[in-house]
Design a protein around this motif. Sequence first.
Motif, PDB file in Angstrom:
ATOM      1  N   LEU A   8       0.830  -1.191   0.000  1.00 41.81           N
ATOM      2  CA  LEU A   8       0.000   0.000   0.000  1.00 41.81           C
ATOM      3  C   LEU A   8       0.871   1.250   0.000  1.00 41.81           C
ATOM      4  CD1 LEU A   8      -3.042   0.744   0.369  1.00 41.81           C
ATOM      5  CD2 LEU A   8      -2.631   0.644   2.821  1.00 41.81           C
ATOM      6  N   PHE A   9       0.567   2.167  -0.899  1.00 37.52           N
ATOM      7  CA  PHE A   9       1.260   3.459  -0.936  1.00 37.52           C
ATOM      8  C   PHE A   9       0.196   4.549  -0.789  1.00 37.52           C
ATOM      9  CE2 PHE A   9       3.676   0.448  -3.405  1.00 37.52           C
ATOM     10  CZ  PHE A   9       4.982   0.647  -2.999  1.00 37.52           C
ATOM     11  N   VAL A  10       0.452   5.512   0.066  1.00 38.31           N
ATOM     12  CA  VAL A  10      -0.518   6.589   0.286  1.00 38.31           C
ATOM     13  C   VAL A  10       0.175   7.934   0.140  1.00 38.31           C
ATOM     14  CG1 VAL A  10      -2.159   7.632   1.896  1.00 38.31           C
ATOM     15  CG2 VAL A  10      -1.865   5.164   1.872  1.00 38.31           C
ATOM     16  N   ILE A  11      -0.431   8.822  -0.617  1.00 38.01           N
ATOM     17  CA  ILE A  11       0.090  10.185  -0.752  1.00 38.01           C
ATOM     18  C   ILE A  11      -0.965  11.140  -0.219  1.00 38.01           C
ATOM     19  CG2 ILE A  11       0.819  11.994  -2.367  1.00 38.01           C
ATOM     20  CD1 ILE A  11       1.968   9.790  -4.127  1.00 38.01           C
ATOM     21  N   ARG A  12      -0.531  11.999   0.695  1.00 38.70           N
ATOM     22  CA  ARG A  12      -1.422  12.985   1.299  1.00 38.70           C
ATOM     23  C   ARG A  12      -0.889  14.351   0.908  1.00 38.70           C
ATOM     24  NH1 ARG A  12      -5.219  15.339   3.029  1.00 38.70           N
ATOM     25  NH2 ARG A  12      -5.911  15.529   5.180  1.00 38.70           N
ATOM     26  N   GLY A  13      -1.776  15.265   0.527  1.00 38.17           N
ATOM     27  CA  GLY A  13      -1.280  16.578   0.125  1.00 38.17           C
ATOM     28  C   GLY A  13      -2.327  17.662   0.223  1.00 38.17           C
ATOM     29  N   PRO A  14      -1.900  18.908   0.075  1.00 33.96           N
ATOM     30  CA  PRO A  14      -2.829  20.028   0.200  1.00 33.96           C
ATOM     31  C   PRO A  14      -3.606  20.280  -1.088  1.00 33.96           C
ATOM     32  CG  PRO A  14      -0.609  20.844  -0.135  1.00 33.96           C
ATOM     33  CD  PRO A  14      -0.511  19.350  -0.139  1.00 33.96           C
ATOM     34  N   ARG A  15      -4.666  21.053  -0.956  1.00 39.39           N
ATOM     35  CA  ARG A  15      -5.490  21.406  -2.104  1.00 39.39           C
ATOM     36  C   ARG A  15      -4.640  22.124  -3.149  1.00 39.39           C
ATOM     37  NH1 ARG A  15     -10.913  25.156  -2.009  1.00 39.39           N
ATOM     38  NH2 ARG A  15     -11.643  24.490  -4.037  1.00 39.39           N
ATOM     39  N   GLY A  16      -4.893  21.818  -4.399  1.00 39.60           N
ATOM     40  CA  GLY A  16      -4.162  22.470  -5.482  1.00 39.60           C
ATOM     41  C   GLY A  16      -2.952  21.676  -5.947  1.00 39.60           C
ATOM     42  N   LYS A  17      -2.592  20.642  -5.207  1.00 39.76           N
ATOM     43  CA  LYS A  17      -1.416  19.839  -5.567  1.00 39.76           C
ATOM     44  C   LYS A  17      -1.817  18.429  -6.009  1.00 39.76           C
ATOM     45  CE  LYS A  17       1.240  23.219  -4.472  1.00 39.76           C
ATOM     46  NZ  LYS A  17       1.861  24.016  -5.549  1.00 39.76           N
ATOM     47  N   GLU A  18      -3.073  18.287  -6.453  1.00 42.43           N
ATOM     48  CA  GLU A  18      -3.550  16.966  -6.854  1.00 42.43           C
ATOM     49  C   GLU A  18      -2.749  16.432  -8.042  1.00 42.43           C
ATOM     50  OE1 GLU A  18      -5.520  19.640  -6.633  1.00 42.43           O
ATOM     51  OE2 GLU A  18      -6.743  19.254  -4.870  1.00 42.43           O
ATOM     52  N   GLY A  19      -2.388  17.317  -8.958  1.00 37.98           N
ATOM     53  CA  GLY A  19      -1.621  16.911 -10.147  1.00 37.98           C
ATOM     54  C   GLY A  19      -0.283  16.305  -9.733  1.00 37.98           C
ATOM     55  N   LEU A  20       0.370  16.962  -8.792  1.00 40.37           N
ATOM     56  CA  LEU A  20       1.647  16.447  -8.269  1.00 40.37           C
ATOM     57  C   LEU A  20       1.425  15.059  -7.642  1.00 40.37           C
ATOM     58  CD1 LEU A  20       4.652  16.927  -7.210  1.00 40.37           C
ATOM     59  CD2 LEU A  20       3.563  17.743  -5.116  1.00 40.37           C
ATOM     60  N   GLY A  21       0.338  14.944  -6.884  1.00 44.64           N
ATOM     61  CA  GLY A  21       0.051  13.674  -6.209  1.00 44.64           C
ATOM     62  C   GLY A  21      -0.164  12.545  -7.195  1.00 44.64           C
ATOM     63  N   ILE A  22      -0.948  12.815  -8.230  1.00 43.99           N
ATOM     64  CA  ILE A  22      -1.218  11.766  -9.245  1.00 43.99           C
ATOM     65  C   ILE A  22       0.075  11.417  -9.987  1.00 43.99           C
ATOM     66  CG2 ILE A  22      -2.355  11.367 -11.474  1.00 43.99           C
ATOM     67  CD1 ILE A  22      -4.325  10.963  -9.308  1.00 43.99           C
ATOM     68  N   THR A  23       0.848  12.439 -10.346  1.00 41.90           N
ATOM     69  CA  THR A  23       2.111  12.175 -11.058  1.00 41.90           C
ATOM     70  C   THR A  23       3.026  11.294 -10.192  1.00 41.90           C
ATOM     71  OG1 THR A  23       1.904  14.345 -12.050  1.00 41.90           O
ATOM     72  CG2 THR A  23       4.067  13.304 -12.233  1.00 41.90           C
ATOM     73  N   ALA A  24       3.081  11.622  -8.907  1.00 43.45           N
ATOM     74  CA  ALA A  24       3.933  10.841  -8.002  1.00 43.45           C
ATOM     75  C   ALA A  24       3.422   9.405  -7.908  1.00 43.45           C
ATOM     76  CB  ALA A  24       3.945  11.499  -6.626  1.00 43.45           C
ATOM     77  N   LEU A  25       2.105   9.268  -7.807  1.00 35.63           N
ATOM     78  CA  LEU A  25       1.512   7.933  -7.692  1.00 35.63           C
ATOM     79  C   LEU A  25       1.805   7.100  -8.944  1.00 35.63           C
ATOM     80  CD1 LEU A  25      -0.306   6.871  -5.358  1.00 35.63           C
ATOM     81  CD2 LEU A  25      -2.256   7.266  -6.819  1.00 35.63           C
ATOM     82  N   MET A  26       1.645   7.741 -10.100  1.00 32.13           N
ATOM     83  CA  MET A  26       1.871   7.034 -11.365  1.00 32.13           C
ATOM     84  C   MET A  26       3.357   6.680 -11.545  1.00 32.13           C
ATOM     85  SD  MET A  26      -1.092   6.613 -12.585  1.00 32.13           S
ATOM     86  CE  MET A  26      -1.802   6.619 -10.965  1.00 32.13           C
ATOM     87  N   SER A  27       4.229   7.508 -10.959  1.00 32.98           N
ATOM     88  CA  SER A  27       5.673   7.242 -11.119  1.00 32.98           C
ATOM     89  C   SER A  27       6.062   5.935 -10.424  1.00 32.98           C
ATOM     90  CB  SER A  27       6.501   8.405 -10.563  1.00 32.98           C
ATOM     91  OG  SER A  27       6.521   8.375  -9.153  1.00 32.98           O
ATOM     92  N   LEU A  28       5.289   5.521  -9.426  1.00 32.14           N
ATOM     93  CA  LEU A  28       5.613   4.270  -8.724  1.00 32.14           C
ATOM     94  C   LEU A  28       5.456   3.066  -9.656  1.00 32.14           C
ATOM     95  CD1 LEU A  28       3.585   4.903  -5.420  1.00 32.14           C
ATOM     96  CD2 LEU A  28       6.017   5.301  -5.767  1.00 32.14           C
ATOM     97  N   ILE A  29       4.590   3.236 -10.662  1.00 29.14           N
ATOM     98  CA  ILE A  29       4.252   2.108 -11.537  1.00 29.14           C
ATOM     99  C   ILE A  29       5.281   1.915 -12.654  1.00 29.14           C
ATOM    100  CG2 ILE A  29       2.412   1.230 -13.074  1.00 29.14           C
ATOM    101  CD1 ILE A  29       0.465   2.942 -11.344  1.00 29.14           C
ATOM    102  N   LYS A  30       6.029   2.972 -12.953  1.00 27.27           N
ATOM    103  CA  LYS A  30       7.019   2.869 -14.036  1.00 27.27           C
ATOM    104  C   LYS A  30       8.044   1.785 -13.717  1.00 27.27           C
ATOM    105  CE  LYS A  30       6.763   7.692 -15.391  1.00 27.27           C
ATOM    106  NZ  LYS A  30       7.364   8.995 -15.150  1.00 27.27           N
ATOM    107  N   PRO A  31       8.562   1.096 -14.762  1.00 26.36           N
ATOM    108  CA  PRO A  31       9.532   0.013 -14.512  1.00 26.36           C
ATOM    109  C   PRO A  31      10.670   0.479 -13.606  1.00 26.36           C
ATOM    110  CG  PRO A  31       8.924   0.084 -16.816  1.00 26.36           C
ATOM    111  CD  PRO A  31       8.280   1.274 -16.188  1.00 26.36           C
TER     112      PRO A  31
END
Lengths: 397, 383
Positions: B99-122
């Motif tokens: 399980l990976f969890v990213i918590r962040g402030p309003r307005g930084k959702e794009g950063l959060g999704i990018t970070a989450l997706m980066s975990l999936i890269k080879p």
Amino acid sequence: MITAIASVILATHQSVPRVIERPETGSGEVILQAFVKAPDLTLKEEPAWMILGQSLLEGTEDFTKSELLEYGGQSGYPPRVQTSADFIVIEVRQPAEAADMAAHLLMSLLTNPSLRDEGVLAAQQRVIYGRQSHWDRALDPRNLDLKSVSVGMVRHVWQRMFRPENTIIVASGEFTGGRMANQVAAWSRDWPQFRVRPEGPKLQAQLMASNFSGVSSFELRGDPLTPATPFSGARVLATIALGGGKDCTMWRVLRDQHAMAYSLEGIFWPTSKGWVPRFIMLRTPGNNDLELMSQMKSLMLADIETWDEITLKRAVAVAQASLVGDFAFNPFWLSSAGPMDNSMADRAAWQGFLAITGSDSVSLQNWAESLKNVSLETLQAQAKILLTEADSIYVKG
Amino acid sequence: MVIPTLIATILTQSADDRPRIRETLDNGVKILAEKNPQVNGFAFAIFCSDLSMPATPETHGQRHLVEHLVAKGHDGLLDRKLEIEGASLTATTTYDGTLFVIRGPRGKEGLGITALMSLIKPLSVKPEAIAIETAIIAQEAAVRPEWAKVFDSGWQGVFAQAGLDTFGNLNVMSETSSSQIELAHRLMFDPQALSIVAYGELEPSVMISMVKSSLEGLEKFAKLASPRPVARYVGETHSRGEGDCRLSVVPGFGRSTTTATIAVAQFLANQGQSTQVVFPFSTWPTAVGIWSSESGGLDYIDKIEPDTIKRNIPSIKASGAAWANGLTADPSQWASNQAILLSQDPTMTFEMIKFQVAALTEQQIMEAFESFQTGKCIQVEGR
């Protein structure tokens, strides 16, 4: 009140603790938190204070132990007592419609605990043999003589410290202004006042040489700070740059570069004098532990030289996210139970904690905002002072 | 012509405005986005079910090692990128997955999704990085709580072959090669094994499209295993930690039996000294444990009279309610528990559990109490 205590009552008079009200409409519940400080405990009283905290939930003269759980659990959150070395926090939560019951429960725990032999002895057993994580042991490395504490000594510290002038109550949630203050005033009428002197030498407990747990703790400990302390903003950011979050000095250098430990962190530890910056590292004991202790400090000091504007920006962001947002590795603790979060209970506890340190005129929002004014040079200078002047504390595992 | 267009427009608008959207992509990725304006900022969770890489004695610990390595980010700067914006990342290996969890402030959702997706890269790692992380995990072993070690022993007793612990074997980790890590990462992040949750002050439709555009092209790779069976094995258990533990085997989160057992366990633990309740959050067959740091510290359970339990039903329900509230106490917990539900049983909700607690019957509570008695539970004795 039990006979043993009643016999030493010298005077009873009306006296009311300070009450801070924070009405929040729409919350649906009422949370009451009592902060009771004990700043000058003697060597003999220190362990009794820790047992007192555990004894309170054994029941009061108004509510049995199971009634406390049952009434208190109406909101799904039974009453909690968190005991720190020099203050205790008692928290009661009730649905908004039972606000008066919340006040009754809290005031009963404060002013009318049973403290009967069997309850205190059970609490003593829990404190002595209670579950402690390696982290818990590191947070309280005092060598307390818990086994020698008598029931009488537990009652004594309650009489000496549980007084209106040592107590601050924070009420938050759904109620109309003035209601909770009135309730507290009403229930305070029968608060017994004792004239009790300190017992035992005015010394503080020594630290343990070994905790026999198989895990050693290495700690650098600074001086207490509050928002009123000179350079408090820079000191807060320095603590975070050194030990807060995962891109801090401790994590990058001690953990990721040197694999010195898995568990390591810088925190603001709450005391009645303010927050104490503490940098703690846990690892398996070795033959060169003292060398490692000094290496920990020198590696952290050396890293300060590499800090740049990104370090400062990260420290500010982490501080603000911890104070007014929600950060997974929040370094600010408001009680011994753990770091603060962004709940209504912890926003209230912030005010209660600062009130016992005498610096509650600063709002969370304003203090968080003021951190933006710290420069990189000041940050580095204060970080060096903090580490250079810090006490090194090593407890062998 | 006008009317169908209008209907389509209304439908599109109403779809966009939904506060909760759940979707499963063609490749198997499950996504759920829920808007809650009361939440300050956002919490994103990604759960990698272990069905794509069930642990075997030969790979036991590789999941834990990948969890550590991937959380650093491909350039080792993931934490810095998040923390500089007031966001944070946590990672946990559980019995059922990672399980990976990213918590962040309003307005930084794009950063959060990018970070989450980066975990999936080879993932590509050097042997030195594996060596240093294994050394860190060896230190993690030292600070591992005793209750976790003892519960692990009981878990293995209950589930036998499917009961390998979450921590892993340090010898396996130290002998793991870069290519084995890369393979383990690919298996863990197989799209069929992924469930993603976005929660907070956000627009669900926007979140869903962002995740979709990143993951639609991810190809299936693994053959999924079946969830662990109940293997009620009441045999010898070898404790690796201090203290005693009693485990009651339950069908999983969401079933009344499980809810009753957790509520009773909380109550029983409160009657003892230095005890702790352990419940791996899962809708699959699982176990509820009560641990005591003392040897013989749970013997009191056999001495509790049934009448005491009956008298304390309101307290037991209050304990259960406190536990149920804790599941959603903060946005990170909400997102992480929801990601596990999404992976294992998307129809299950937290509200259902809260209703279950309120509706628990005396019979369910008494049966749960009996399940912790000697002869009915799995007992692990301290070393």
